[in-house]
Design a protein around this motif. Sequence first.
Motif, PDB file in Angstrom:
ATOM      1  N   ARG A 128      34.360 -38.222  38.498  1.00  0.00           N
ATOM      2  CA  ARG A 128      34.367 -36.836  38.015  1.00  0.00           C
ATOM      3  C   ARG A 128      33.083 -36.519  37.249  1.00  0.00           C
ATOM      4  N   TYR A 129      32.626 -37.465  36.444  1.00  0.00           N
ATOM      5  CA  TYR A 129      31.387 -37.263  35.691  1.00  0.00           C
ATOM      6  C   TYR A 129      30.230 -37.045  36.667  1.00  0.00           C
ATOM      7  N   GLY A 130      30.138 -37.913  37.685  1.00  0.00           N
ATOM      8  CA  GLY A 130      29.062 -37.779  38.652  1.00  0.00           C
ATOM      9  C   GLY A 130      29.094 -36.461  39.393  1.00  0.00           C
ATOM     10  N   ARG A 131      30.295 -36.009  39.759  1.00  0.00           N
ATOM     11  CA  ARG A 131      30.403 -34.736  40.466  1.00  0.00           C
ATOM     12  C   ARG A 131      30.039 -33.566  39.562  1.00  0.00           C
ATOM     13  N   SER A 132      30.453 -33.634  38.292  1.00  0.00           N
ATOM     14  CA  SER A 132      30.164 -32.532  37.365  1.00  0.00           C
ATOM     15  C   SER A 132      28.676 -32.418  37.077  1.00  0.00           C
ATOM     16  N   THR A 133      27.966 -33.546  37.055  1.00  0.00           N
ATOM     17  CA  THR A 133      26.536 -33.538  36.759  1.00  0.00           C
ATOM     18  C   THR A 133      25.674 -33.610  38.016  1.00  0.00           C
ATOM     19  N   ASN A 134      26.305 -33.559  39.181  1.00  0.00           N
ATOM     20  CA  ASN A 134      25.586 -33.650  40.460  1.00  0.00           C
ATOM     21  C   ASN A 134      24.723 -34.901  40.551  1.00  0.00           C
ATOM     22  N   ASP A 135      25.284 -36.009  40.079  1.00  0.00           N
ATOM     23  CA  ASP A 135      24.599 -37.296  40.118  1.00  0.00           C
ATOM     24  C   ASP A 135      25.264 -38.156  41.193  1.00  0.00           C
ATOM     25  N   GLU A 136      24.626 -38.209  42.369  1.00  0.00           N
ATOM     26  CA  GLU A 136      25.223 -38.936  43.485  1.00  0.00           C
ATOM     27  C   GLU A 136      25.360 -40.427  43.198  1.00  0.00           C
ATOM     28  N   ALA A 137      24.388 -40.994  42.479  1.00  0.00           N
ATOM     29  CA  ALA A 137      24.471 -42.418  42.160  1.00  0.00           C
ATOM     30  C   ALA A 137      25.661 -42.715  41.253  1.00  0.00           C
ATOM     31  N   MET A 138      25.948 -41.799  40.343  1.00  0.00           N
ATOM     32  CA  MET A 138      27.094 -42.017  39.452  1.00  0.00           C
ATOM     33  C   MET A 138      28.406 -41.877  40.214  1.00  0.00           C
ATOM     34  N   GLU A 139      28.472 -40.890  41.099  1.00  0.00           N
ATOM     35  CA  GLU A 139      29.674 -40.760  41.923  1.00  0.00           C
ATOM     36  C   GLU A 139      29.863 -42.003  42.777  1.00  0.00           C
ATOM     37  N   LYS A 140      28.774 -42.508  43.328  1.00  0.00           N
ATOM     38  CA  LYS A 140      28.838 -43.738  44.128  1.00  0.00           C
ATOM     39  C   LYS A 140      29.315 -44.905  43.274  1.00  0.00           C
TER      40      LYS A 140
END
Length: 626
Positions: A327-339
Motif C-alpha cells: 500500500r505504501y508503494g502504491r500510494s507513493t508510486n514507488d514500484e520498487a517498494m510495491e515489488k
Amino acid sequence: MLYERYGMRLKQLLLAPDLWVPIPRSADRERWEGIVPESREMWISLAERYTDYAWPAIKMEDYMAYWKVGEISKLNLALFERRSVLGILSIAEAIEGKGRFLDQVVNGIFAICEETTWVTPGHRNHWDVDKEERLPSATEHGVELFTAETSALLVWIRYLLQDRLDGISRRIGERIVAEVRNRLLTPYLEHDDYWWMGYREGVRVNNWNPWCNGAVLTGFLLLEDDPEVRRIGIAKAMSSLDAFIRTYPADGCCDEGPSYWSPSGGGLYECLELLHLASEGRIDIFDERIVRDIGAYLYKVHIHGPYFVSFADCDAKANPGGDVVIRYGRSTNDEAMEKMGLSLPSGGQPSTTIWFGIYGYLRNIFQEKKGTANRNDAPYVRDAWFPHTQVMTARERDGSEVGLYLAVKGGNNEESHNHNDVGSFIAFADGYPLFVDLGTEEYSAKTFGEQRYELWYLQSQYHNLPTVGGVLQRNGGAYRATNVIYGLTDDMAELSMEIAEAYPTEAGIDSWRRTARLIRGNDAAIEVVDAFAMRDSAANAVFHSLVTPCRPEMIGPGRIQFEYAEGRKAILIYDAEHLEARSEPIEHMESRLKRNWGDRMYRIVLEEKTEVARGERKLSIRLATD
C-alpha cells in the motif's frame, strides 16, 4: 506540512463519522462474504480455539515485578493475549456474522475496560507520577503505546460490530466510548508535554509518535461526535506528526532499524492513509520526498528473505508485513517498494504474544494484491547511501542476493534504540549471515534505564569493532564518527570514517581511520582496513571483535573458514604476523537472540600480539572457491 496545509480546513475536508466507511462494517454481508476463502478459514479457525476462553487475570504481583526485579514479560504477555484474542474473535464474528463469537467478544471488551490501567509500569516513567508507588491508579491515565493500541482495538471493534453489540445492549458501545475518551482522547487534548509529541525543544521523537497518533486519529475520526473537539484533536495529531516528519533523518533512514520500521515509517503511512481515506483523498502528502524516502528505506536495507540490515536494537529477521509495504508503494508510486511488498509474507496469522494491529489486519483482508511474487522477486538494490545517518549498503550485483553483501554505519552513539557501534559492519554471503550485529534481548527495566549499557550485547566489544586498552565506546551524541566519506564506482563501494571520537579519552586513541569496502568483479571481496595511532605514541593493548553465527574453523595462519550454508564457505584473512586469533562461543543468549540466530553465536577475537602505538590492519572476506 500537514497542519500548515490542511489543519485549518478540516471541517471542510473530512467526512462526518457516520459517512466515513474505511472498512466494510459487519452489517455489509456482501463484502464480508466475498473475502478470499483462505482468509475466512484462517480467522474462523483461530477464533474457534477461544470459544471457551478463560480471560487471564492481570496480576498485581506481575505489575510490581517491574519495580522489584525489572521483569515485565509476564504482565505484557497477559495484556497481549487478552487483546489479541479479542481481536481474533471480533474479526471472526465480522466474517461469519452468526453471533457464535459475540458473547466472548463482549467478555473481552469488559475484561479490558475493567483493567485498572492500560499503562504498563515502565511507561509510567514517561510523565510526572509518584515513582515510589508500585501499583496502578484508576485515575492515572496517560497516552503511551499500550493505551494507544488498546484504544484503537476497541474503537475498531465498536465500528465493525456496533449494530450487533447494540442489539445486545447499547451499554457495550457506551463503555468503549467512555473508556477511550477517559484514557486516551482527553489526556491527549490536555497534554502538550508528552515527549513523543515532538513539542519539547531538543527532544527527538521516534516510533511512539505515529504509533500513538495513529490511535488518536482513529479515536477522533470514528468515535468523537462533537465536530469542534474532533477538529481540534485531528489538527493536534497533524501538528505532532509534522514534528515526527521534521525530526526524522532527512535521508529516510530508520535508525531504530527495520524491525521498528512497522510502527515508525509504517505507522506514519497508516496515519497518512487514515487522513487520506477520511478526506476522500483531499489530504495527501504522499508525493513529498521525505515520505517517499521513509518508505524506500525498507527495500534499500533488505538483504534477502527475512534478513535486513539490523543495527541498534533491531531484530535481524524483520517482518514488516507485505500488505502495508504494498500500500505504501502504491500510494507513493514507488514500484520498487510495491515489488518489495509483494515479495514479503502478508500480515499472516496473528500471534497472541505481541501487539494486535487490528487496522492492518482489516485492511489486509480487503486489499487486492496485484500480481504474484516470491522472495526472489525482491528489488535487491545494489547500492544505497544514507548521508544523514551515515549508513552504507552494497551487494555484488543488482537484482540478486548471490555473492557478498556489506553494510557499514558511522553515525553516533545517541541514536534511537542505540548500541555503541560507531564504525561497525555487517557481512552476508549469498543472503546468509556471516558477520552480524546481534541485536537485543527481551526488554526489561534495565533496557531503557540508567544501567542500559551494562547489557553486554549493547557494548562495542560485542560488535565488529576494536577495543583499545580495555576501553569500550561510550554512549552519547558526542561519541561519533567524523570525516565520513562515501565512495562508489561500478567496481567498488566503500565507507571511510574516523572513529576515534566514539571512544573516551582514556582509550588513548589519537586517530582510528576505518575503511570498509565491497570489491566487485572476478576477485570479489569485503575489506575492512583500520589505520590507527595512539596519543603521544604510547603503546596500548588492542583486540578486534567479530561476531558470527557460523562455527569458525582455523585452517592455517591468518585464515579462518566459516560454513555459512550447507556446502558453502567463506574465508576470513587477517594479519597473522601481528594478530593472534581465538574463538569464543557466546552461550549466554536468551529468547530474542535465539529467535534470530539459533542457540549459539561466536565471537572471534583478533588480538595484537604486543602493545602497539600505531599500525594498519586489514581484514579480507572472500567466498571459498573449492
